[in-house]
Design an enzyme around this catalytic site. Structure first.
Site, PDB file in Angstrom:
ATOM      1  N   PRO A 141       0.821  -1.210   0.000  1.00 22.03           N
ATOM      2  CA  PRO A 141       0.000   0.000   0.000  1.00 22.03           C
ATOM      3  C   PRO A 141       0.859   1.266   0.000  1.00 22.03           C
ATOM      4  O   PRO A 141       1.872   1.332   0.689  1.00 22.03           O
ATOM      5  CB  PRO A 141      -0.786  -0.111   1.312  1.00 22.03           C
TER       6      PRO A 141
ATOM      7  N   CYS B 106      -0.128  29.157 -16.110  1.00 22.40           N
ATOM      8  CA  CYS B 106      -0.608  29.643 -17.398  1.00 22.40           C
ATOM      9  C   CYS B 106      -1.178  28.490 -18.202  1.00 22.40           C
ATOM     10  O   CYS B 106      -0.585  28.043 -19.195  1.00 22.40           O
ATOM     11  CB  CYS B 106       0.533  30.295 -18.158  1.00 22.40           C
ATOM     12  N   GLU B 107      -2.292  28.000 -17.744  1.00 20.71           N
ATOM     13  CA  GLU B 107      -2.867  26.796 -18.349  1.00 20.71           C
ATOM     14  C   GLU B 107      -4.309  26.743 -17.873  1.00 20.71           C
ATOM     15  O   GLU B 107      -4.564  26.754 -16.670  1.00 20.71           O
ATOM     16  CB  GLU B 107      -2.102  25.582 -17.789  1.00 20.71           C
TER      17      GLU B 107
HETATM   18  C1  LIG Z   1       2.089   2.258  -7.455  1.00 19.56           C
HETATM   19  C2  LIG Z   1       2.354   0.904  -6.970  1.00 19.56           C
HETATM   20  C3  LIG Z   1       1.966   0.524  -5.688  1.00 19.56           C
HETATM   21  C4  LIG Z   1       1.211   1.429  -4.761  1.00 19.56           C
HETATM   22  O1  LIG Z   1      -0.039   1.775  -5.230  1.00 19.56           O
HETATM   23  P1  LIG Z   1      -1.059   2.570  -4.282  1.00 19.56           P
HETATM   24  O2  LIG Z   1      -2.232   2.823  -5.154  1.00 19.56           O
HETATM   25  O3  LIG Z   1      -0.372   3.842  -3.872  1.00 19.56           O
HETATM   26  O4  LIG Z   1      -1.331   1.703  -3.111  1.00 19.56           O
HETATM   27  C5  LIG Z   1       2.286  -0.744  -5.263  1.00 19.56           C
HETATM   28  N1  LIG Z   1       2.965  -1.612  -6.056  1.00 19.56           N
HETATM   29  C6  LIG Z   1       3.358  -1.274  -7.292  1.00 19.56           C
HETATM   30  C7  LIG Z   1       4.096  -2.255  -8.107  1.00 19.56           C
HETATM   31  C8  LIG Z   1       3.072  -0.018  -7.791  1.00 19.56           C
HETATM   32  O5  LIG Z   1       3.456   0.303  -9.025  1.00 19.56           O
END
Ligand SMILES: *Cc1c(COP(=O)(O)O)cnc(C)c1O
Length: 489
Positions: free
Chosen positions: A329, A413-414
């Site tokens: 996570p 600026c967008e």
């Molecule tokens: C981005 C990623 C995560 C984390 O994803 P979250 O949505 O931030 O929990 C975990 N493992 C891999 C391989 C990722 O590319």
């Protein structure tokens, strides 16, 4: 306070008119963010006006306690749910969501490990003193230098993304006379986001080894199986197991369940066919958080128990001992720990055509107020990149004005430079007010840029009633530092 219940026809359907425009919707905020008795927003007792005075705006404001609590809650919930299956779970915090040495240190102190996906992220981990055994390295295009660095640091796992890379890792490890500890990233054909997952046979993406049987030229072999066979044959590769990551901002456990079943089935087949033991299975990250009141994530314990039930029954069905499970996570640990503090500048109201009004009259217009803040897409690229929705509240004071449909925009600026596309803010929001946007801990600072030569904001961590910088904001000097100067032209 006054209340106007009438929703603007310009507002999206999910956005309700708030009963109290000052109220904090708890799931979107760090646990220690509250209004003080005089109505100002405070984090762990530190009012935002103090943060503004000391550190300026824009500013990322992170609750150390909230970050640690969420890190612990994942570790505890998954350990408890998987205790009888595989003795607990290794939780790798996905450093790409937000990483600095202080955060890497908290992660280690809370008993989590750390996922990285570049030499730079490994450098942060090294600076923070994280042991290589507690680190993973991802990436679909790791350089030889990064692979060497991983071996220098004796990484616990290199997550290999392709057959090509597997060969390279084996060669580098062999050249060094060392053994590389490797996981294989597979694409199980499950893609999850928020409330849905879809299953596909073939994968059309840059990451991972396909599990589809016709995914290589070798007859009947998937790329995933070819990799298992190759990894098993390389003397300098220790194949730990399999990995998958099925999406992001996922609320429902069913996508994880389908992926887990697919990977366990494959793992069992490989163990039997190649007479090997694959002791580890990583089910990735992607756990969702509340960016707006419309988002309803489940507590980690609920997801953990649902995933554990699937792993338990699938292993029983296959007649195998469960591998050690790990998860990754990022957003769900850091996202809600942080809000961005902005100062309001220019305001304007435009009238927008709406097809019909509530009484069925045609060609009526409705007001939309634009509230400009002192940052924007350089400190939060997600609305531009992913159409991501956020929310905002007035932070420097409470207001008794009626809610008004507003759009919070940055100073770039967008015209796509939107921070919060739709939110009801009190009608009396004025220049000099402070605005707080919650849920900006993940993928905001990490994706920040110097577009328009804006200095990237600093990050403060608040703990026990005091705030300290964990990353300082950039200065004008920083902005000009790499410019070689006119003397060199
Ligand atoms: C981005 C990623 C995560 C984390 O994803 P979250 O949505 O931030 O929990 C975990 N493992 C891999 C391989 C990722 O590319």
């Amino acid at each position: 306070m006054q209340n106007s219940d009438a929703a603007s026809p310009l507002a999206p359907e999910w956005l309700a008119v708030p009963e109290d425009v000052n109220a904090l919707h708890a799931p979107m905020w760090a646990e220690d963010v509250q209004r003080t008795d005089d109505g100002e927003l405070a984090i762990d007792g530190v009012p935002v006006s103090e943060l503004k005075a000391q550190f300026g705006t824009p500013l990322f404001v992170m609750s150390e306690g909230d970050f640690r609590a969420r890190a612990r809650s994942f570790k505890d919930a998954f350990d408890a749910a998987f205790d009888d299956i595989c003795g607990g779970v290794d939780v790798y915090y996905a450093g790409k969501s937000f990483l600095c040495t202080a955060v890497a240190n908290w992660v280690a102190q809370e008993g989590l490990r750390l996922d990285t996906c570049s030499g730079g992220e490994l450098a942060v981990a090294a600076r923070a003193g994280i042991s290589g055994a507690n680190l993973g390295l991802h990436g679909n295009n790791k350089s030889d230098a990064e692979i060497n660095r991983a071996l220098d640091m004796k990484l616990g796992r290199i997550v290999v993304d392709s057959l090509d890379e597997l060969e390279r890792v084996a060669k580098i490890a062999s050249g060094r006379g060392e053994t590389a500890k490797v996981m294989l990233r597979l694409t199980p054909g499950v893609h999850a986001h928020t409330h849905e997952f879809i299953a596909t046979a073939h994968e059309d993406q840059k990451f991972g080894l396909s599990m589809a049987e016709d995914s290589t030229e070798a007859v009947g072999l998937s790329a995933a199986e070819e990799a298992v066979a190759a990894a098993t044959s390389y003397p300098n590769v220790e194949l730990l197991g399999l990995h998958c990551h099925i999406g992001s901002q996922i609320f429902e456990p069913d996508g994880f369940a389908v992926a887990a079943e697919k990977l366990l089935g494959f793992l069992a087949a490989m163990q039997e066919k190649y007479s090997i033991v694959l002791p580890e299975l990583d089910l990735g990250g992607g756990y969702g958080i509340a960016y707006t009141p419309a988002d309803t994530p489940r507590p980690p314990a609920e997801i953990a128990q649902a995933m554990a039930a699937v792993v338990r029954s699938k292993c029983a069905e296959l007649g195998i001992t469960s591998p050690r499970i790990s998860i990754e996570p990022g957003r769900a640990i850091v996202g809600t720990s942080t809000f961005t503090l902005y100062e309001v500048g220019t305001l304007k109201t435009v009238r927008v055509d709406a097809p019909v009004d509530a009484d069925g009259k045609e060609n009526v217009t409705f007001p939309r107020r634009y509230v400009s803040v002192d940052g924007g897409m350089s400190d939060n690229a997600r609305p531009v990149l992913y159409d991501a929705d956020y929310s905002a509240i007035i932070a420097s004071r409470a207001s008794d004005a009626v809610p008004q449909l507003s759009r919070v925009v940055g100073k770039h600026c967008e015209s796509g430079d939107i921070v919060v596309r739709d939110v009801y803010l009190p009608e009396d929001v004025a220049a000099g007010d402070l605005l707080a946007v919650p849920g900006t801990g993940a993928y905001c600072w990490a994706l920040s840029s110097n577009y328009n030569y804006l200095a990237r904001p600093g990050v403060v961590a608040v703990r026990d009633g005091s705030a300290r910088l964990i990353v300082r904001g950039e200065t004008e000097e920083d902005l000009l530092n790499r410019d070689m100067g006119v003397a060199n032209v």
